[in-house]
Write a protein that holds these residues in place. Structure first.
Motif, mmCIF file in Angstrom:
data_model
loop_
_atom_site.group_PDB
_atom_site.id
_atom_site.type_symbol
_atom_site.label_atom_id
_atom_site.label_comp_id
_atom_site.label_asym_id
_atom_site.label_seq_id
_atom_site.Cartn_x
_atom_site.Cartn_y
_atom_site.Cartn_z
ATOM 1 N N ARG A 80 0.828 -1.204 0.000
ATOM 2 C CA ARG A 80 0.000 0.000 0.000
ATOM 3 C C ARG A 80 0.861 1.252 0.000
ATOM 4 N NH1 ARG A 80 -4.328 -0.893 4.602
ATOM 5 N NH2 ARG A 80 -4.606 1.330 4.234
ATOM 6 N N GLY A 81 1.958 1.244 0.729
ATOM 7 C CA GLY A 81 2.854 2.396 0.746
ATOM 8 C C GLY A 81 3.532 2.625 -0.597
ATOM 9 N N VAL A 82 4.020 1.548 -1.209
ATOM 10 C CA VAL A 82 4.660 1.657 -2.525
ATOM 11 C C VAL A 82 3.649 2.107 -3.575
ATOM 12 C CG1 VAL A 82 5.734 0.292 -4.374
ATOM 13 C CG2 VAL A 82 6.509 0.042 -2.025
ATOM 14 N N GLY A 83 2.463 1.530 -3.530
ATOM 15 C CA GLY A 83 1.417 1.915 -4.479
ATOM 16 C C GLY A 83 1.011 3.363 -4.315
ATOM 17 N N GLY A 84 0.845 3.807 -3.080
ATOM 18 C CA GLY A 84 0.500 5.202 -2.820
ATOM 19 C C GLY A 84 1.573 6.148 -3.299
ATOM 20 N N PHE A 85 2.845 5.770 -3.115
ATOM 21 C CA PHE A 85 3.944 6.608 -3.594
ATOM 22 C C PHE A 85 3.916 6.761 -5.111
ATOM 23 C CE2 PHE A 85 8.251 6.728 -5.393
ATOM 24 C CZ PHE A 85 8.652 7.972 -4.941
ATOM 25 N N PHE A 86 3.745 5.653 -5.824
ATOM 26 C CA PHE A 86 3.787 5.723 -7.281
ATOM 27 C C PHE A 86 2.555 6.403 -7.870
ATOM 28 C CE2 PHE A 86 7.190 2.552 -6.950
ATOM 29 C CZ PHE A 86 8.105 3.140 -7.807
ATOM 30 N N VAL A 87 1.391 6.210 -7.269
ATOM 31 C CA VAL A 87 0.194 6.916 -7.745
ATOM 32 C C VAL A 87 0.360 8.417 -7.520
ATOM 33 C CG1 VAL A 87 -2.262 7.284 -7.319
ATOM 34 C CG2 VAL A 87 -1.381 4.982 -7.530
ATOM 35 N N THR A 88 0.857 8.797 -6.348
ATOM 36 C CA THR A 88 1.089 10.214 -6.063
ATOM 37 C C THR A 88 2.130 10.793 -7.006
ATOM 38 O OG1 THR A 88 0.563 9.811 -3.749
ATOM 39 C CG2 THR A 88 1.710 11.837 -4.256
ATOM 40 N N LEU A 89 3.202 10.050 -7.250
ATOM 41 C CA LEU A 89 4.240 10.515 -8.174
ATOM 42 C C LEU A 89 3.673 10.718 -9.569
ATOM 43 C CD1 LEU A 89 7.284 11.056 -8.701
ATOM 44 C CD2 LEU A 89 7.463 8.629 -9.272
ATOM 45 N N ALA A 90 2.858 9.786 -10.039
ATOM 46 C CA ALA A 90 2.273 9.922 -11.376
ATOM 47 C C ALA A 90 1.342 11.127 -11.452
ATOM 48 C CB ALA A 90 1.520 8.650 -11.748
ATOM 49 N N LEU A 91 0.556 11.367 -10.401
ATOM 50 C CA LEU A 91 -0.352 12.516 -10.420
ATOM 51 C C LEU A 91 0.411 13.840 -10.382
ATOM 52 C CD1 LEU A 91 -3.187 11.228 -8.076
ATOM 53 C CD2 LEU A 91 -3.328 11.631 -10.532
ATOM 54 N N PHE A 92 1.439 13.927 -9.540
ATOM 55 C CA PHE A 92 2.235 15.151 -9.488
ATOM 56 C C PHE A 92 2.955 15.401 -10.809
ATOM 57 C CE2 PHE A 92 2.352 15.144 -4.698
ATOM 58 C CZ PHE A 92 1.714 16.369 -4.574
ATOM 59 N N LEU A 93 3.551 14.349 -11.386
ATOM 60 C CA LEU A 93 4.248 14.520 -12.663
ATOM 61 C C LEU A 93 3.287 14.920 -13.772
ATOM 62 C CD1 LEU A 93 6.789 11.572 -12.644
ATOM 63 C CD2 LEU A 93 7.286 13.999 -12.411
ATOM 64 N N GLY A 94 2.101 14.330 -13.775
ATOM 65 C CA GLY A 94 1.110 14.702 -14.781
ATOM 66 C C GLY A 94 0.666 16.145 -14.636
ATOM 67 N N ALA A 95 0.564 16.620 -13.402
ATOM 68 C CA ALA A 95 0.128 18.001 -13.180
ATOM 69 C C ALA A 95 1.213 18.995 -13.571
ATOM 70 C CB ALA A 95 -0.251 18.196 -11.719
ATOM 71 N N TYR A 96 2.463 18.679 -13.293
ATOM 72 C CA TYR A 96 3.522 19.645 -13.555
ATOM 73 C C TYR A 96 4.062 19.617 -14.974
ATOM 74 C CZ TYR A 96 3.658 21.058 -8.743
ATOM 75 O OH TYR A 96 3.323 21.567 -7.524
ATOM 76 N N THR A 97 3.758 18.587 -15.739
ATOM 77 C CA THR A 97 4.265 18.547 -17.103
ATOM 78 C C THR A 97 3.234 18.977 -18.132
ATOM 79 O OG1 THR A 97 3.709 16.209 -17.284
ATOM 80 C CG2 THR A 97 5.952 16.756 -16.620
ATOM 81 N N ALA A 98 2.019 19.308 -17.702
ATOM 82 C CA ALA A 98 1.009 19.807 -18.638
ATOM 83 C C ALA A 98 1.462 21.180 -19.147
ATOM 84 C CB ALA A 98 -0.350 19.908 -17.966
ATOM 85 N N SER A 99 1.301 21.421 -20.436
ATOM 86 C CA SER A 99 1.886 22.628 -21.008
ATOM 87 C C SER A 99 0.879 23.594 -21.621
ATOM 88 C CB SER A 99 2.918 22.243 -22.071
ATOM 89 O OG SER A 99 2.291 21.506 -23.096
ATOM 90 N N ALA A 100 -0.360 23.223 -21.762
ATOM 91 C CA ALA A 100 -1.334 24.110 -22.400
ATOM 92 C C ALA A 100 -1.822 25.162 -21.396
ATOM 93 C CB ALA A 100 -2.511 23.311 -22.924
ATOM 94 N N GLU A 101 -2.338 26.271 -21.913
ATOM 95 C CA GLU A 101 -2.808 27.360 -21.060
ATOM 96 C C GLU A 101 -4.332 27.492 -21.061
ATOM 97 O OE1 GLU A 101 -1.089 29.230 -18.965
ATOM 98 O OE2 GLU A 101 0.714 28.100 -19.479
ATOM 99 N N ALA A 102 -5.029 26.535 -21.602
ATOM 100 C CA ALA A 102 -6.489 26.590 -21.617
ATOM 101 C C ALA A 102 -7.024 26.377 -20.206
ATOM 102 C CB ALA A 102 -7.045 25.521 -22.554
ATOM 103 N N TRP A 103 -8.232 26.852 -19.952
ATOM 104 C CA TRP A 103 -8.787 26.730 -18.608
ATOM 105 C C TRP A 103 -9.089 25.286 -18.257
ATOM 106 C CZ3 TRP A 103 -13.601 24.789 -17.502
ATOM 107 C CH2 TRP A 103 -14.469 24.650 -18.578
#
Length: 103
Positions: free
Chosen positions: A59-82
């Motif tokens: 559960r700890g490893v899974g939570g880490f990787f899910v959180t990492l994927a969500l953070f990376l997805g949020a910070y690598t988005a490049s469009a400026e649309a709402w």
């Protein structure tokens, strides 16, 4: 030589690697939850401590990787649309919720 931060940034940019991190995290999280549930239904025996420890680690490893994927997805988005901005905020909130409830 690329540092760890640059490698993580590259993982977030590649959709295939991003999905791999997310799927691995979800699979580990699901396996840990199912192991805990089976143990609760089947009852405790002599060797339940190791099963509980393995489930908590999964559960700890899974939570880490899910959180990492969500953070990376949020910070690598490049469009400026709402819509992209709303999606980035939703990913960040989801990552925080995963950290709160899984850890």
């Amino acid at each position: 030589m690329a540092g760890m931060g640059e490698r993580l940034w590259d993982i977030g940019r590649s959709p295939a690697q991003h999905m791999t991190v997310l799927v691995f995290g979800l699979f580990a999280l699901l396996t840990g939850i199912v192991a805990t549930s089976i143990l609760a239904v089947a009852g405790g025996g002599g060797g339940t401590t190791s099963i509980v420890m393995a489930a908590l680690i999964l559960r700890g490893v899974g939570g880490f990787f899910v959180t990492l994927a969500l953070f990376l997805g949020a910070y690598t988005a490049s469009a400026e649309a709402w819509t992209t901005t709303v999606w980035r905020i939703a990913q960040l909130l989801g990552a925080v919720l995963v950290l709160i409830y899984v850890s």
